[in-house]
Design an enzyme around this catalytic site. Structure first.
Site, PDB file in Angstrom:
ATOM      1  N   TYR A 199      -6.133  -6.982 -60.212  1.00  0.00           N
ATOM      2  CA  TYR A 199      -7.017  -6.482 -61.295  1.00  0.00           C
ATOM      3  C   TYR A 199      -6.959  -7.320 -62.452  1.00  0.00           C
ATOM      4  O   TYR A 199      -5.724  -7.564 -62.871  1.00  0.00           O
ATOM      5  CB  TYR A 199      -6.565  -4.972 -61.798  1.00  0.00           C
ATOM      6  CG  TYR A 199      -7.257  -4.455 -62.754  1.00  0.00           C
ATOM      7  CD1 TYR A 199      -8.809  -3.899 -62.254  1.00  0.00           C
ATOM      8  CD2 TYR A 199      -6.934  -4.160 -64.023  1.00  0.00           C
ATOM      9  CE1 TYR A 199      -9.565  -3.347 -63.489  1.00  0.00           C
ATOM     10  CE2 TYR A 199      -7.857  -3.711 -64.891  1.00  0.00           C
ATOM     11  CZ  TYR A 199      -8.897  -3.225 -64.671  1.00  0.00           C
ATOM     12  OH  TYR A 199      -9.928  -2.652 -65.866  1.00  0.00           O
ATOM     13  N   ASP A 233      -3.021 -14.696 -64.307  1.00  0.00           N
ATOM     14  CA  ASP A 233      -3.394 -13.570 -65.052  1.00  0.00           C
ATOM     15  C   ASP A 233      -1.996 -13.018 -65.333  1.00  0.00           C
ATOM     16  O   ASP A 233      -1.380 -12.355 -64.502  1.00  0.00           O
ATOM     17  CB  ASP A 233      -4.333 -12.526 -64.461  1.00  0.00           C
ATOM     18  CG  ASP A 233      -4.534 -11.382 -65.123  1.00  0.00           C
ATOM     19  OD1 ASP A 233      -3.701 -11.198 -65.986  1.00  0.00           O
ATOM     20  OD2 ASP A 233      -5.367 -10.415 -64.768  1.00  0.00           O
ATOM     21  N   LYS A 272      -2.205  -7.145 -73.945  1.00  0.00           N
ATOM     22  CA  LYS A 272      -1.420  -6.507 -74.935  1.00  0.00           C
ATOM     23  C   LYS A 272      -0.283  -6.788 -75.438  1.00  0.00           C
ATOM     24  O   LYS A 272       0.129  -6.515 -76.621  1.00  0.00           O
ATOM     25  CB  LYS A 272      -1.663  -5.121 -74.514  1.00  0.00           C
ATOM     26  CG  LYS A 272      -1.300  -4.844 -73.005  1.00  0.00           C
ATOM     27  CD  LYS A 272      -2.240  -3.596 -72.443  1.00  0.00           C
ATOM     28  CE  LYS A 272      -1.828  -3.882 -70.747  1.00  0.00           C
ATOM     29  NZ  LYS A 272      -2.913  -3.199 -70.073  1.00  0.00           N
TER      30      LYS A 272
HETATM   31  N1  HOZ Z   1      -6.014   0.316 -65.970  1.00  0.00           N
HETATM   32  C1  HOZ Z   1      -5.012   0.132 -66.603  1.00  0.00           C
HETATM   33  C2  HOZ Z   1      -3.613   0.050 -65.934  1.00  0.00           C
HETATM   34  N2  HOZ Z   1      -3.419  -0.978 -64.953  1.00  0.00           N
HETATM   35  C3  HOZ Z   1      -5.024   1.357 -67.345  1.00  0.00           C
HETATM   36  C4  HOZ Z   1      -5.246   1.338 -68.739  1.00  0.00           C
HETATM   37  C5  HOZ Z   1      -5.288   2.569 -69.685  1.00  0.00           C
HETATM   38  O1  HOZ Z   1      -5.622   3.769 -69.259  1.00  0.00           O
HETATM   39  O2  HOZ Z   1      -4.752   2.433 -70.901  1.00  0.00           O
END
Ligand code: HOZ
Length: 439
Positions: free
Chosen positions: A147, A242, A270
């Site tokens: 992802y 990534d 982040k």
């Molecule tokens: N898809 C995000 C984790 N891999 C979740 C992000 C979120 O819900 O804050």
């Protein structure tokens, strides 16, 4: 099994569903994969989260990774307080952007220049654009189950929430992109070689999570990352790591330092903002200098290099710098995973569960494994995970509300916290066992 009261969370969820699609601002949060209603949180402190009903949880999500120091680390909070007095956004250059860029380059010695953006999604999206412009080629290779945020070309056979909700390739992604994004199998170098031998001259880049952490946690097989480097180099394609999850998490210099691979471009997220909204991408000077205004590849943003995010990021990275930080994280993680393995075995499901971990980045599947790719990951019994999750939650441990995510150890977790998690997992594995044994 009796759940603690969730009255206020339920009321908020009801209100939220009227005004926010699905009641949440990011799909996994809706608890669809684990059943029940999502929790709404009121605050966090150290290793804990409190929901709006006042129930305390030990947090193993840590805002999906960045909270390596736990919630509200004093150094980050102090830096934010100072920064807020000066101004929250200028849309113009500031000194902290330069300092954070220098700190990132120091951590990633093969990165020669870096550009700040606002999220991992923006970082990967722009890295692809840059790779296309640099090589003059259009197609990119990504791996099934990885992802890289939700930009169109990368929302194809994607992991994380897209996989959890059963839309790994989202409606709305233009049909034409299905041809320009080639999907390969994680950990399969011969498959990638085949792709390159047929259309290698059209491929601008291979993008990969060096440790795949969005289909559960899947480690790179020995030689896989080296093979990616070799194949891309041979065919004149760029290699994009990534490292939104692994950068500064599995060690200060990320997966590329740990596995000694030098990608052409790296994406960060982040973590470099201590949990504030931020992302970055960086790499070789000759590639990065193609970005506007040095070069013609366009990318911009008023909030890029935002002073609050920069201040939090600088404070966070300073706290992560001392060497013992990662040793401490590793020993906490080892203790936790050892205890959970024992708990699974005591619950009679030891051979039906497999664990993976790199330092403080951990994962668990309800399948005997080994899990080396997407096909193996999706064999995990998601109902067993859901039962496991609900029992952990009931006992005050907050894990990712979906099987296809990782869990994250932070420095604020005490030995007592780790023992509580292990103890909670004993009955949670028993609950999962009811499903696994076909009960
Ligand atoms: N898809 C995000 C984790 N891999 C979740 C992000 C979120 O819900 O804050």
């Amino acid at each position: 099994m009796e759940q603690p009261s969730q009255e206020r969370s339920k009321a908020l969820y009801e209100r939220a569903r009227e005004v926010i699609p699905g009641g949440v601002n990011s799909p996994v949060r809706a608890f669809r994969a684990v059943g029940g209603d999502p929790l709404f949180f009121a605050r966090g402190e150290g290793p804990y989260l409190w929901d709006v009903d006042g129930v305390r949880y030990i947090d193993l999500v840590g805002s999906w990774g960045p909270l390596i120091l736990g919630h509200r680390p004093p150094a980050v909070e102090k830096a934010l307080m100072e920064a807020i007095k000066i101004g929250t956004s200028f849309g113009a250059p500031t000194e902290p952007e330069v300092l954070l860029a220098e700190m990132i380059l120091e951590a990633f010695p093969d990165m020669e220049m870096v550009r700040m953006v606002n999220s991992g999604t923006e970082a990967t999206m722009t890295a692809l654009r840059l790779a296309r412009a640099f090589t003059g080629r259009e197609r990119v290779v990504k791996f099934e189950g990885c992802y890289h945020g939700h930009s169109d070309p990368l929302l194809i056979k994607a992991g994380s929430g897209a996989l959890t909700l059963g839309v790994p390739t989202s409606p709305g992604v233009p049909f034409g992109l299905l041809n320009s994004t080639i999907v390969a199998q994680y950990n399969n170098l011969s498959g990638l070689e085949e792709i390159f031998s047929s259309v290698g001259s059209e491929i601008a880049a291979v993008i990969v999570e060096p440790v795949a952490a969005n289909m559960g946690l899947v480690l790179p097989a020995p030689g896989f990352l080296e093979g990616l480097r070799e194949i891309t180099k041979k065919h004149g394609a760029l290699l994009i790591f990534d490292e939104v999850i692994t950068g500064f998490r599995i060690e200060y210099g990320g997966a590329q330092t740990r596995y000694r691979i030098s990608p052409d471009l790296t994406c960060l997220g982040k973590i470099i903002g201590g949990g504030l909204p931020v992302g970055a991408f960086g790499g070789r000077r000759e590639v990065m200098e193609m970005l506007a205004p040095s070069g013609p590849v366009y990318q911009a943003g008023t909030l890029s290099g935002n002073p609050l995010a920069m201040a939090a990021g600088i404070a966070m990275l300073k706290e992560l710098k001392p060497e013992n930080v990662y040793l401490d994280l590793a020993s906490k993680s080892e203790y936790l995973i050892g205890g959970m393995k024992q708990a699974a075995s005591d619950a009679g499901v030891g051979d039906m569960v497999c664990f993976a971990g790199v330092e403080s980045l951990l994962g668990m599947f309800f399948t005997p494994g080994p899990v080396t790719d997407y096909a193996a990951a999706t064999k995990s019994n998601i109902e067993a995970y859901a039962r496991f999750f609900r029992e952990m939650l009931r006992q005050g441990v907050y894990m990712a509300p979906a099987q296809f995510e990782a869990f994250f150890v932070n420095l604020a977790l005490t030995r007592e916290n780790l023992d509580s998690i292990i103890k909670a997992s004993q009955s949670a594995f028993k609950e999962a066992g009811i499903v696994l044994h076909g009960g």
